[in-house]
Design an enzyme around this catalytic site. Structure first.
Site, PDB file in Angstrom:
ATOM      1  N   LEU A  49      51.624  42.129  37.624  1.00 22.11           N
ATOM      2  CA  LEU A  49      51.568  41.053  36.641  1.00 22.11           C
ATOM      3  C   LEU A  49      50.146  40.819  36.128  1.00 22.11           C
ATOM      4  CD1 LEU A  49      53.249  39.023  35.120  1.00 22.11           C
ATOM      5  CD2 LEU A  49      52.943  37.439  37.008  1.00 22.11           C
ATOM      6  N   CYS A  50      49.179  40.886  37.018  1.00 20.92           N
ATOM      7  CA  CYS A  50      47.781  40.722  36.593  1.00 20.92           C
ATOM      8  C   CYS A  50      47.375  41.871  35.672  1.00 20.92           C
ATOM      9  CB  CYS A  50      46.858  40.659  37.800  1.00 20.92           C
ATOM     10  SG  CYS A  50      47.145  39.235  38.877  1.00 20.92           S
ATOM     11  N   ALA A  51      47.770  43.075  36.042  1.00 15.42           N
ATOM     12  CA  ALA A  51      47.476  44.237  35.204  1.00 15.42           C
ATOM     13  C   ALA A  51      48.114  44.069  33.828  1.00 15.42           C
ATOM     14  CB  ALA A  51      47.972  45.512  35.883  1.00 15.42           C
ATOM     15  N   SER A  72      48.733  41.293  32.284  1.00 18.99           N
ATOM     16  CA  SER A  72      48.018  40.286  31.491  1.00 18.99           C
ATOM     17  C   SER A  72      46.784  40.893  30.823  1.00 18.99           C
ATOM     18  CB  SER A  72      47.640  39.068  32.343  1.00 18.99           C
ATOM     19  OG  SER A  72      46.549  39.326  33.195  1.00 18.99           O
TER      20      SER A  72
END
Length: 165
Positions: free
Chosen positions: A59-61, A63
């Site tokens: 999920l961070c990737a 974003s």
């Protein structure tokens, strides 16, 4: 102290995001070439701070990828993606993904997280940064903030971009 959630469990942060109308606190973070990036380096441009726990999570990737795509169409705007990942990891990720419309930076040796109230105080991610977005105008005045309610959900990209005008 603000509260986000990790798997539905309350997770406090170290403080509050800067409020809309406030001037951003100064900061210095480390870019992927081990150079320092300070708020003063970004003066005169609109700024999107994409703050997240770790680029090594899907999920961070995502974003970072999404803000990279959005940044391609933004004038006079810097998108700074900040986590506590080491600069090497951020550089490896952005290089492998071909992401060149954002600047990735590490808060690993700064007080960025504390100054912006985004250090996670609980959950298995304790010590990392809470998923949040802050948008500021050319003068460093905050025009939008979001502390994402559930760490495992994406930020509201559309509202952040809309705030830029």
């Amino acid at each position: 102290m603000a509260t986000t959630h990790f798997d539905g469990t309350d997770t406090p942060t170290s403080g509050e995001l800067p409020a809309v109308g406030d001037t951003l606190p100064d900061f210095t973070v480390v870019d992927t070439n081990l150079g320092e990036v300070s708020l003063s380096d970004l003066k005169g441009k609109k700024l999107v701070l994409n703050i997240f726990p770790s680029v090594d999570t899907g999920l961070c990737a995502e974003s970072v990828r999404r803000f990279n795509a959005e940044a391609a169409g933004l004038d006079n705007t810097t998108v700074l993606c900040v986590s506590k990942d080491l600069p090497f990891a951020l550089g490896r990720f952005c290089g492998a993904e071909g992401l060149d419309n954002v600047t990735a930076a590490s808060a690993f040796r700064s007080t960025f997280g504390e100054d912006y109230g985004v250090v996670l105080e609980g959950s298995p991610l304790k010590g990392l940064l809470a998923r949040s977005v802050i948008v500021a105008d050319e003068d460093g005045k905050v025009i939008y903030t979001q502390l994402v309610d559930e760490i495992k959900t994406e930020p509201d990209y559309a509202s952040a971009i809309k705030a830029l005008g």
